[in-house]
Write a protein that holds these residues in place. Structure first.
Motif, PDB file in Angstrom:
ATOM      1  N   PRO A  49       0.812  -1.223   0.000  1.00  0.00           N
ATOM      2  CA  PRO A  49       0.000   0.000   0.000  1.00  0.00           C
ATOM      3  C   PRO A  49       0.840   1.265   0.000  1.00  0.00           C
ATOM      4  O   PRO A  49       2.069   1.225   0.034  1.00  0.00           O
ATOM      5  CB  PRO A  49      -0.810  -0.129   1.293  1.00  0.00           C
ATOM      6  N   GLY A  50       0.157   2.416   0.011  1.00  0.00           N
ATOM      7  CA  GLY A  50       0.841   3.708  -0.021  1.00  0.00           C
ATOM      8  C   GLY A  50       1.069   4.304   1.353  1.00  0.00           C
ATOM      9  O   GLY A  50       1.210   5.516   1.476  1.00  0.00           O
ATOM     10  N   SER A  51       1.123   3.469   2.398  1.00  0.00           N
ATOM     11  CA  SER A  51       1.271   3.983   3.766  1.00  0.00           C
ATOM     12  C   SER A  51       2.705   4.407   4.034  1.00  0.00           C
ATOM     13  O   SER A  51       3.626   4.046   3.303  1.00  0.00           O
ATOM     14  CB  SER A  51       0.835   2.930   4.775  1.00  0.00           C
ATOM     15  N   GLY A  52       2.905   5.182   5.122  1.00  0.00           N
ATOM     16  CA  GLY A  52       4.187   5.824   5.378  1.00  0.00           C
ATOM     17  C   GLY A  52       5.106   5.047   6.292  1.00  0.00           C
ATOM     18  O   GLY A  52       4.906   3.876   6.592  1.00  0.00           O
ATOM     19  N   ARG A  53       6.142   5.759   6.771  1.00  0.00           N
ATOM     20  CA  ARG A  53       7.237   5.103   7.470  1.00  0.00           C
ATOM     21  C   ARG A  53       6.871   4.648   8.877  1.00  0.00           C
ATOM     22  O   ARG A  53       7.623   3.894   9.494  1.00  0.00           O
ATOM     23  CB  ARG A  53       8.457   6.017   7.519  1.00  0.00           C
ATOM     24  N   HIS A  54       5.758   5.100   9.432  1.00  0.00           N
ATOM     25  CA  HIS A  54       5.373   4.690  10.782  1.00  0.00           C
ATOM     26  C   HIS A  54       4.367   3.545  10.781  1.00  0.00           C
ATOM     27  O   HIS A  54       3.927   3.106  11.834  1.00  0.00           O
ATOM     28  CB  HIS A  54       4.788   5.882  11.553  1.00  0.00           C
ATOM     29  N   THR A  55       3.987   3.058   9.609  1.00  0.00           N
ATOM     30  CA  THR A  55       3.000   1.987   9.499  1.00  0.00           C
ATOM     31  C   THR A  55       3.691   0.684   9.144  1.00  0.00           C
ATOM     32  O   THR A  55       4.335   0.588   8.097  1.00  0.00           O
ATOM     33  CB  THR A  55       1.954   2.320   8.421  1.00  0.00           C
ATOM     34  N   HIS A  56       3.547  -0.301  10.019  1.00  0.00           N
ATOM     35  CA  HIS A  56       4.135  -1.609   9.766  1.00  0.00           C
ATOM     36  C   HIS A  56       3.273  -2.364   8.764  1.00  0.00           C
ATOM     37  O   HIS A  56       2.067  -2.519   8.948  1.00  0.00           O
ATOM     38  CB  HIS A  56       4.222  -2.392  11.083  1.00  0.00           C
ATOM     39  N   VAL A  57       3.901  -2.841   7.691  1.00  0.00           N
ATOM     40  CA  VAL A  57       3.236  -3.702   6.710  1.00  0.00           C
ATOM     41  C   VAL A  57       3.926  -5.057   6.785  1.00  0.00           C
ATOM     42  O   VAL A  57       5.070  -5.209   6.336  1.00  0.00           O
ATOM     43  CB  VAL A  57       3.308  -3.109   5.294  1.00  0.00           C
ATOM     44  N   ALA A  58       3.265  -6.028   7.388  1.00  0.00           N
ATOM     45  CA  ALA A  58       3.902  -7.308   7.702  1.00  0.00           C
ATOM     46  C   ALA A  58       4.257  -8.098   6.455  1.00  0.00           C
ATOM     47  O   ALA A  58       5.252  -8.830   6.428  1.00  0.00           O
ATOM     48  CB  ALA A  58       2.996  -8.131   8.615  1.00  0.00           C
ATOM     49  N   GLU A  59       3.445  -7.984   5.426  1.00  0.00           N
ATOM     50  CA  GLU A  59       3.710  -8.716   4.190  1.00  0.00           C
ATOM     51  C   GLU A  59       2.916  -8.070   3.063  1.00  0.00           C
ATOM     52  O   GLU A  59       1.911  -7.384   3.301  1.00  0.00           O
ATOM     53  CB  GLU A  59       3.329 -10.185   4.333  1.00  0.00           C
TER      54      GLU A  59
END
Length: 571
Positions: free
Chosen positions: A384-394
């Motif tokens: 996704p287009g989320s930023g540096r403070h959002t954890h994207v597990a996979e």
């Protein structure tokens, strides 16, 4: 003002005044269209070396990020502060990231680094303390590096940073004269390590022509040319900047220099995956040797690829897909905002495309698949287009399918695209790649230190590494570091495709994962660039391992004769 933003906003304000760069702007197109990204597997651009996988202050310590976190990203290089730094970047309360302190972490990850000398000062913009102070500082920094005899990965001294607005002309004189004076001091102490610059905040023709003319006339031309590419949506300017710079070289009779962009992207768009993808595409197409993500926020997070809790962000997955690219980068043709980077690994028959940049229902056309048979497996992932403070597990699985090949071509629809996210398309022959794990590793894809990548129709992927000749000390040692990923811990046979035109047996040192050195022997071949094979046994850990083949390296007495390396194969 939020203290961590002080440096970023100060620089952004100055850039706006100096170059008219937009402080804010859209990160993506306002509307979508039915667009097509075309990938031509048969049109080679260059070997896959992850040009854009670098960072300014990207490594914070010997363990932040950990080597295990860095390895899947296959980083190319970093710019780090000098030994003894007192710099407090972006509101930090303690200096960090000393090049010598982080050097072994970077080496274990298969990367190299520039040392940014002016970051010996605590503040930014820098506060000039006089020539006597500066020359004493430079002497100490260089001598500290020379004392670090087991540190091999310093591939450039950056003499100054953004002189177009940080050099104190009133107190220090003209920057061009200051460059010459500093260059000559560094060269008197260290005649081996490349010198890089001039590192302006933006590319300007008149400034570059003036600088290069002065450097030519004083014998102080940089070994690597550096400038910064900062600002919202400025990636389309990079090709013009490269063309302009190359014209300056030709006009002045200067031999072509490698180009490094050791700060790229913008304050507003740093954490948007599709924006990073546009920069990747520009750098791969137009000839950068390396490029580093800008240091707008926290040090040691690879400039936002990890959260402060050391977890992957959305952008991490884009850079991981990019890090998986092996073989050759192949041609991509964008349409409007839809763009991408693609590679083809002929040893496994894998096409890897990282793409994105527009909304809605779009298409990726892949041509040149004649050798893949009548059908192929395709797999699409997204981040996704989320930023540096959002954890994207996979990443998210978008689609898996088997598709027919017609005339060596497939057309892959990708519906409902998010213009700020990024996507990966993997294409293999039906039933999967030719091997379940990567066994062939091309030397030109590896970390090549003090040697040269050369092209040849005799080489397995069209390229090989030669000039592996240096063994004087840690600055000139020549070696190739292969980062390999194996499924289990055991002994593997490693076959080396090599050339040896000396007429006698030559040797390299072999080490991996901190092992003791052993010797690889290369009997003579029919000539240089004409390859034969030799095999050795290596005991590897499950997962990532770094294998070094060296003419010279710390704690190794040095090889005999000379040899070129085409590839290694694990079995």
């Amino acid at each position: 003002m939020n203290p961590p933003l002080t440096r970023a906003l100060a620089r952004l304000s100055a850039l706006t005044l100096l170059a008219g760069l937009a402080v804010a702007g859209p990160a993506s197109p306002a509307s979508a269209a039915d667009l097509t990204l075309t990938v031509d597997v048969g049109q080679v651009v260059r070997p896959a070396t992850q040009v854009a996988s670098g960072g300014l202050y990207g490594v914070g310590s010997d363990s932040e990020p950990t080597t295990d976190m860095l390895l899947p990203l296959n980083p190319t290089s970093f710019t780090q502060p000098p030994p003894g730094t007192t710099h407090l970047g972006n509101g930090a309360t303690e200096p960090c990231c000393d090049a010598l302190d982080v050097g072994h972490n970077i080496t274990r990850a298969g990367a190299q680094q520039f040392i940014r000398l002016p970051d010996i000062y605590p503040t930014f913009p820098y506060e000039w303390q006089g020539w006597a102070d500066w020359e004493q500082k430079v002497t100490t920094m260089v001598e500290d590096r020379l004392a670090a005899t087991d540190t091999t990965n310093i591939h450039g001294w950056e003499l100054w940073n953004e002189p177009d607005w940080t050099w104190d002309t009133q107190e220090a004189g003209s920057f061009n004269d200051g460059w010459t004076r500093t260059y000559e001091l560094v060269r008197s102490l260290d005649p081996v390590t490349p010198i890089v610059g001039p590192s302006p905040s933006v590319y300007r023709h008149d400034d570059m022509l003036d600088f290069m003319s002065h450097a030519r006339d004083t014998g102080t031309v940089p070994d690597v040319i550096v400038w910064h590419e900062l600002g919202d949506m400025n990636w389309d300017s990079f090709d013009d900047h490269v063309a302009d710079y190359r014209a300056i070289e030709e006009r002045l009779g200067i031999s072509p220099r490698p180009i490094a962009i050791n700060e790229y992207n913008s304050f507003n768009q740093m954490d948007i995956p599709s924006v990073a993808l546009h920069w990747m595409s520009a750098f791969e197409r137009h000839g950068a040797r390396e490029a580093h993500r800008a240091y707008w926020f926290e040090a040691g997070t690879f400039d936002g690829l990890f959260t402060l809790d050391n977890e992957p962000t959305a952008s991490y997955w884009l850079y991981r897909w990019y890090g998986e690219m092996t073989g050759n980068i192949v041609a991509t043709t964008p349409e409007s905002w839809l763009d991408g980077v693609a590679s083809y690994d002929s040893s496994r028959q894998i096409v890897n495309v990282a793409f994105g940049g527009d909304w809605g229902d779009n298409t990726v056309d892949v041509t040149g698949l004649g050798s893949f048979g009548f059908s192929v497996d395709v797999r699409i992932l997204s981040t996704p287009g989320s930023g540096r403070h959002t954890h994207v597990a996979e990443p998210t699985l978008v689609r898996e399918a088997t598709m027919p090949v017609s005339g060596g071509r497939i057309s892959v629809p990708v519906d409902g695209m998010d213009a700020e996210g990024a996507y990966q398309l993997l294409v293999t022959p039906a039933g999967g790649p030719t091997t379940s794990w990567q066994q062939v590793y091309e030397a030109e894809n590896a970390t090549v230190v003090n040697a040269q990548t050369r092209s040849s129709g005799e080489a397995s992927n069209g390229y090989y590494v030669g000039g592996i000749d240096g063994d004087a000390d840690m600055r000139s040692d020549s070696f190739v570091d292969f980062t390999v990923n194996v499924p289990e811990a055991r002994s593997y046979t490693m076959t080396i495709d090599y050339a040896n035109g000396t007429g006698a047996t030559s040797t390299h040192g072999l080490a991996y994962n901190g092992s003791d050195w052993s010797t690889v022997s290369y009997p003579p071949t029919a000539g240089w660039g004409q390859f034969a094979t030799t095999s050795v046994t290596v005991d590897l850990d499950a997962g990532y391992n770094v294998i070094r083949l060296a003419k010279g390296s710390p704690h190794f007495e040095g090889g005999t004769g000379y040899a070129e390396i085409d590839r290694i194969t694990l079995s």
